[in-house]
Design an enzyme around this catalytic site. Structure first.
Site, mmCIF file in Angstrom:
data_model
loop_
_atom_site.group_PDB
_atom_site.id
_atom_site.type_symbol
_atom_site.label_atom_id
_atom_site.label_comp_id
_atom_site.label_asym_id
_atom_site.label_seq_id
_atom_site.Cartn_x
_atom_site.Cartn_y
_atom_site.Cartn_z
ATOM 1 N N ALA A 9 -7.860 9.823 5.884
ATOM 2 C CA ALA A 9 -8.858 10.780 5.411
ATOM 3 C C ALA A 9 -9.542 10.323 4.127
ATOM 4 O O ALA A 9 -10.701 10.671 3.888
ATOM 5 C CB ALA A 9 -8.222 12.148 5.201
ATOM 6 N N THR A 10 -8.852 9.549 3.297
ATOM 7 C CA THR A 10 -9.502 9.042 2.082
ATOM 8 C C THR A 10 -10.707 8.190 2.451
ATOM 9 O O THR A 10 -11.800 8.351 1.879
ATOM 10 C CB THR A 10 -8.514 8.231 1.226
ATOM 11 O OG1 THR A 10 -7.523 9.114 0.695
ATOM 12 C CG2 THR A 10 -9.230 7.542 0.066
ATOM 13 N N ASN B 61 -4.382 21.867 -0.102
ATOM 14 C CA ASN B 61 -3.120 21.136 -0.002
ATOM 15 C C ASN B 61 -2.095 21.514 -1.065
ATOM 16 O O ASN B 61 -0.922 21.160 -0.945
ATOM 17 C CB ASN B 61 -3.384 19.624 -0.071
ATOM 18 C CG ASN B 61 -4.119 19.229 -1.332
ATOM 19 O OD1 ASN B 61 -5.185 19.758 -1.632
ATOM 20 N ND2 ASN B 61 -3.566 18.296 -2.092
ATOM 21 N N SER C 208 -6.375 13.079 9.032
ATOM 22 C CA SER C 208 -5.452 11.969 8.774
ATOM 23 C C SER C 208 -4.223 12.143 9.646
ATOM 24 O O SER C 208 -3.533 13.168 9.561
ATOM 25 C CB SER C 208 -5.064 11.940 7.292
ATOM 26 O OG SER C 208 -4.360 10.765 6.977
ATOM 27 N N GLY C 209 -3.920 11.148 10.485
ATOM 28 C CA GLY C 209 -2.868 11.269 11.482
ATOM 29 C C GLY C 209 -1.489 11.551 10.924
ATOM 30 O O GLY C 209 -0.714 12.312 11.506
ATOM 31 N N HIS C 210 -1.170 10.951 9.786
ATOM 32 C CA HIS C 210 0.199 11.093 9.283
ATOM 33 C C HIS C 210 0.497 12.473 8.725
ATOM 34 O O HIS C 210 1.645 12.775 8.381
ATOM 35 C CB HIS C 210 0.504 10.009 8.241
ATOM 36 C CG HIS C 210 -0.087 10.240 6.890
ATOM 37 N ND1 HIS C 210 0.655 10.705 5.834
ATOM 38 C CD2 HIS C 210 -1.338 10.064 6.414
ATOM 39 C CE1 HIS C 210 -0.110 10.809 4.759
ATOM 40 N NE2 HIS C 210 -1.322 10.423 5.083
ATOM 41 N N CYS D 155 -0.401 12.679 -3.736
ATOM 42 C CA CYS D 155 -1.400 11.640 -4.015
ATOM 43 C C CYS D 155 -1.732 11.565 -5.501
ATOM 44 O O CYS D 155 -2.326 10.600 -5.960
ATOM 45 C CB CYS D 155 -2.676 11.909 -3.219
ATOM 46 S SG CYS D 155 -2.412 12.111 -1.452
#
Length: 378
Positions: free
Chosen positions: A70-71, A150, A197-199, A321
């Protein structure tokens, strides 16, 4: 181990890993190669995009761009849109609620000559819709707002933002939906671009996605071989992309059951924690079910994380992050929380693999931790 840091990353589902390994072993060819196996790989890539477009449509037309996370998706979208519109719509709007991969990009654009405006945040941690409406004009080319925060878990009023922007055709709405997929029901109708973002939903690290209503809106920020419509050059990572489809499928198929289960866990934790003097719940009641932000005024968040970690409970202070930067979190500050509630806040984030046993064990171990810190609480 009790893993309550799923907003930072999640454990990959076995089916996702199996999909990744299978494609690596059987379709390891370059989709850009002209031979028959390269053409076969390209066919698999296009099928993956079609599947994603059908599951996560943002309207009649959805272009699917695979990224590393996603970043990268946020950078491609925000810079790509902004630079295309700079000559005729150089005002950009966001809020301090955003993840650093949005907020820092918008601040970079401000340094490069764009006019950056911040939407006010209400005490409940949502963007102020009336203030957003007052900021809008024909010079606004880009608005960015996350779907689920988040840090606190607030669900942002995306539908209302879409309605406001209907009167401003130059304005592109980008949504960071990283914490929403598989956790809450999403309505992406009217959104111009969205990142995933998959993770974050039991996929793999290095899996990213950008959906946009028209790829031609984007000014490329990476140049090379012209892959991904020329927007994201570099050899296509087919195993990552195909296994991302599997992760999205699992996240969507089990959404209702997961949402109810996580909501029940969230409610149980709230009921448990409110019995402890000096412990406060920062997250509003109507947040996404997987995130619970808690404050222990008088005790530093880092001390709390270490205390929980010693008992094999993994939690975070703010966003993983940026939690090592050592400054007060802008999201919590924007809500008007006192400094000691911000400094003493931790985030519990549940996930698809969280169990009732995890909740029960957390409650037992929490009482041990509370005995150690209760004299410090203010």
């Amino acid at each position: 181990m009790i893993y309550f840091d799923n907003a930072a990353t999640t454990k990959p589902h076995k089916d996702v890993l199996d999909s990744f390994n299978k494609v690596n072993e059987t379709v390891y060819f370059n989709p850009n190669s002209p031979h028959k196996w390269g053409l076969q790989a390209e066919k698999v890539l296009l099928q993956a995009k079609e599947r994603i477009s059908s599951m996560l449509s943002i309207g009649q037309k959805t272009d699917v761009i695979f990224t590393s996370g996603a970043t990268e998706s946020n950078n491609i979208a925000l810079k790509g849109i902004a630079y295309r519109k700079k000559q005729f719509a150089n005002e950009i709007i966001t809020s301090v609620l955003e993840h650093p991969s949005v907020l820092e990009v918008m601040r970079y654009l401000e340094e490069d000559g764009f006019v950056l405006k911040y939407v006010d945040v209400n005490a409940d941690g949502r963007v102020d819709i009336e203030h957003l409406a007052s900021l809008m004009n024909d010079k606004v080319g880009l608005v960015s707002c996350m779907y689920v925060n988040n840090i606190m878990g607030q669900i942002q009023p995306i539908d209302e933002i879409v309605d406001i922007l209907k009167d401003y055709p130059k304005a592109h709405l980008h949504v960071d939906a990283v914490q929403a997929l598989g956790k809450v029901t999403m309505n992406l109708e009217g959104v111009n671009s969205v990142s995933f973002s998959g993770h974050k939903f039991n996929g793999l690290k290095g899996q990213g996605l950008l959906l946009i209503d028209n790829k031609d809106k984007l000014e490329p920020i990476v140049h090379g071989g012209g892959q991904e419509y020329g927007v994201r050059s570099g050899t296509v990572n087919l195993p990552m992309n195909v296994s991302l489809v599997k992760a999205i499928t699992l996240a969507i198929d089990n959404l209702n059951e997961r949402h109810q289960r996580l909501s029940d866990y969230n409610h149980e934790l709230r009921e448990f924690l409110k019995e402890f003097r000096g412990v406060y719940i920062n997250s509003p009641l109507d947040c996404a079910p997987q995130i619970l932000n808690i404050a222990f005024p008088g005790v530093k968040g880092e001390v709390l994380v270490n205390a929980f970690s010693k008992l094999d409970i993994m939690v975070s202070t703010t966003s993983a992050c940026s939690s090592k930067r050592g400054k007060l979190n802008e999201v919590l500050m924007s809500m008007g929380l006192p400094d000691n509630k911000i400094e003493g806040s931790i985030r519990l984030s549940l996930g698809d693999m969280t169990t009732q046993e995890d909740i029960d064990q957390f409650k037992v171990k929490f009482e041990t931790i509370y005995k150690e810190i209760k004299e410090l609480l203010k």
